[in-house]
Design a protein around this motif. Structure first.
Motif, PDB file in Angstrom:
ATOM      1  N   ARG A 172       0.670   3.653   5.272  1.00  0.00           N
ATOM      2  CA  ARG A 172      -0.791   3.551   5.164  1.00  0.00           C
ATOM      3  C   ARG A 172      -1.393   2.473   6.058  1.00  0.00           C
ATOM      4  NH1 ARG A 172      -1.853   4.157  -1.333  1.00  0.00           N
ATOM      5  NH2 ARG A 172      -0.741   6.129  -1.567  1.00  0.00           N
ATOM      6  N   GLY A 173      -0.620   1.421   6.319  1.00  0.00           N
ATOM      7  CA  GLY A 173      -1.148   0.321   7.126  1.00  0.00           C
ATOM      8  C   GLY A 173      -1.036   0.560   8.615  1.00  0.00           C
ATOM      9  N   ILE A 174       0.176   0.855   9.065  1.00  0.00           N
ATOM     10  CA  ILE A 174       0.384   1.044  10.502  1.00  0.00           C
ATOM     11  C   ILE A 174      -0.064   2.432  10.936  1.00  0.00           C
ATOM     12  CG2 ILE A 174       2.134   1.146  12.329  1.00  0.00           C
ATOM     13  CD1 ILE A 174       3.669  -1.027  10.786  1.00  0.00           C
ATOM     14  N   MET A 175       0.417   3.457  10.230  1.00  0.00           N
ATOM     15  CA  MET A 175       0.088   4.836  10.620  1.00  0.00           C
ATOM     16  C   MET A 175      -1.317   5.234  10.185  1.00  0.00           C
ATOM     17  SD  MET A 175       3.148   6.691  11.441  1.00  0.00           S
ATOM     18  CE  MET A 175       4.854   6.222  11.505  1.00  0.00           C
ATOM     19  N   GLY A 176      -1.741   4.745   9.008  1.00  0.00           N
ATOM     20  CA  GLY A 176      -3.036   5.156   8.481  1.00  0.00           C
ATOM     21  C   GLY A 176      -4.191   4.246   8.870  1.00  0.00           C
ATOM     22  N   GLY A 177      -3.892   3.073   9.386  1.00  0.00           N
ATOM     23  CA  GLY A 177      -4.938   2.168   9.835  1.00  0.00           C
ATOM     24  C   GLY A 177      -5.614   1.361   8.742  1.00  0.00           C
ATOM     25  N   SER A 178      -4.984   1.256   7.566  1.00  0.00           N
ATOM     26  CA  SER A 178      -5.568   0.492   6.475  1.00  0.00           C
ATOM     27  C   SER A 178      -5.214  -0.991   6.621  1.00  0.00           C
ATOM     28  CB  SER A 178      -5.052   1.004   5.122  1.00  0.00           C
ATOM     29  OG  SER A 178      -5.463   0.141   4.084  1.00  0.00           O
ATOM     30  N   ARG A 179      -6.222  -1.811   6.763  1.00  0.00           N
ATOM     31  CA  ARG A 179      -5.994  -3.239   6.962  1.00  0.00           C
ATOM     32  C   ARG A 179      -5.394  -3.903   5.727  1.00  0.00           C
ATOM     33  NH1 ARG A 179     -10.153  -6.914  10.071  1.00  0.00           N
ATOM     34  NH2 ARG A 179      -8.664  -8.488  10.674  1.00  0.00           N
ATOM     35  N   GLY A 180      -5.820  -3.487   4.538  1.00  0.00           N
ATOM     36  CA  GLY A 180      -5.300  -4.054   3.295  1.00  0.00           C
ATOM     37  C   GLY A 180      -3.810  -3.800   3.132  1.00  0.00           C
ATOM     38  N   TRP A 181      -3.382  -2.553   3.415  1.00  0.00           N
ATOM     39  CA  TRP A 181      -1.959  -2.238   3.322  1.00  0.00           C
ATOM     40  C   TRP A 181      -1.168  -2.970   4.387  1.00  0.00           C
ATOM     41  CZ3 TRP A 181       0.853  -0.587  -0.445  1.00  0.00           C
ATOM     42  CH2 TRP A 181       0.283   0.195  -1.451  1.00  0.00           C
ATOM     43  N   ILE A 189      -1.804  -5.965   5.538  1.00  0.00           N
ATOM     44  CA  ILE A 189      -1.640  -7.344   5.058  1.00  0.00           C
ATOM     45  C   ILE A 189      -0.588  -7.407   3.951  1.00  0.00           C
ATOM     46  CG2 ILE A 189      -2.814  -9.212   3.819  1.00  0.00           C
ATOM     47  CD1 ILE A 189      -5.354  -8.396   5.428  1.00  0.00           C
ATOM     48  N   LEU A 190      -0.661  -6.481   2.972  1.00  0.00           N
ATOM     49  CA  LEU A 190       0.342  -6.453   1.906  1.00  0.00           C
ATOM     50  C   LEU A 190       1.737  -6.214   2.473  1.00  0.00           C
ATOM     51  CD1 LEU A 190      -1.372  -4.479  -0.982  1.00  0.00           C
ATOM     52  CD2 LEU A 190      -0.683  -6.871  -0.980  1.00  0.00           C
ATOM     53  N   GLY A 191       1.839  -5.353   3.459  1.00  0.00           N
ATOM     54  CA  GLY A 191       3.129  -5.096   4.092  1.00  0.00           C
ATOM     55  C   GLY A 191       3.661  -6.316   4.816  1.00  0.00           C
ATOM     56  N   GLY A 192       2.781  -7.041   5.481  1.00  0.00           N
ATOM     57  CA  GLY A 192       3.200  -8.279   6.153  1.00  0.00           C
ATOM     58  C   GLY A 192       3.745  -9.295   5.169  1.00  0.00           C
ATOM     59  N   ILE A 193       3.109  -9.393   4.015  1.00  0.00           N
ATOM     60  CA  ILE A 193       3.587 -10.310   2.973  1.00  0.00           C
ATOM     61  C   ILE A 193       4.943  -9.837   2.441  1.00  0.00           C
ATOM     62  CG2 ILE A 193       3.130 -11.166   0.639  1.00  0.00           C
ATOM     63  CD1 ILE A 193       0.114 -11.084   1.414  1.00  0.00           C
ATOM     64  N   ALA A 194       5.072  -8.532   2.166  1.00  0.00           N
ATOM     65  CA  ALA A 194       6.332  -7.985   1.636  1.00  0.00           C
ATOM     66  C   ALA A 194       7.470  -8.161   2.643  1.00  0.00           C
ATOM     67  CB  ALA A 194       6.157  -6.511   1.284  1.00  0.00           C
ATOM     68  N   TRP A 195       7.213  -7.895   3.919  1.00  0.00           N
ATOM     69  CA  TRP A 195       8.254  -8.077   4.936  1.00  0.00           C
ATOM     70  C   TRP A 195       8.594  -9.558   5.095  1.00  0.00           C
ATOM     71  CZ3 TRP A 195      11.355  -4.540   6.932  1.00  0.00           C
ATOM     72  CH2 TRP A 195      10.967  -3.204   6.873  1.00  0.00           C
ATOM     73  N   ALA A 198       3.227   0.140   3.435  1.00  0.00           N
ATOM     74  CA  ALA A 198       2.595  -0.595   4.528  1.00  0.00           C
ATOM     75  C   ALA A 198       2.782   0.129   5.845  1.00  0.00           C
ATOM     76  CB  ALA A 198       3.169  -2.010   4.615  1.00  0.00           C
ATOM     77  N   ILE A 199       3.975   0.678   6.050  1.00  0.00           N
ATOM     78  CA  ILE A 199       4.212   1.433   7.283  1.00  0.00           C
ATOM     79  C   ILE A 199       3.379   2.712   7.274  1.00  0.00           C
ATOM     80  CG2 ILE A 199       5.947   2.761   8.565  1.00  0.00           C
ATOM     81  CD1 ILE A 199       7.968   0.590   7.726  1.00  0.00           C
TER      82      ILE A 199
END
Length: 70
Positions: A15-24, A26-32, A12-13
């Motif tokens: 691909r989501g935060i650094m890579g800009g992927s919205r799906g990752w 969201i998954l990272g927010g759920i995991a955290w 999530a960090i």
């Protein structure tokens, strides 16, 4: 033992935060969030204070003292 939620948090960090992927993201927010809930739920977990082997004829007295650390 591998931590599957740890993998999701790392991805999530990355691909989501650094890579800009919205799906990752969201998954990272759920995991955290699950990690946070797990930590909050385990704060009142009992812990072992002393392990002692008693010999025949020995006894033990157990008492509860107030927790002054708070």
């Amino acid at each position: 033992m591998p931590d599957p939620l740890g993998y999701l948090r790392r991805q999530a960090i990355r691909r989501g935060i650094m890579g800009g992927s919205r799906g990752w993201l969201i998954l990272g927010g759920i995991a955290w969030g699950l990690r946070l809930l797990n930590r909050v739920a385990n704060t009142r977990r009992l812990r072992t204070v002393l392990v002692e082997e008693l010999r025949p004829g020995e006894s033990i007295h157990i008492s509860h003292l107030p927790d002054d650390s708070q």
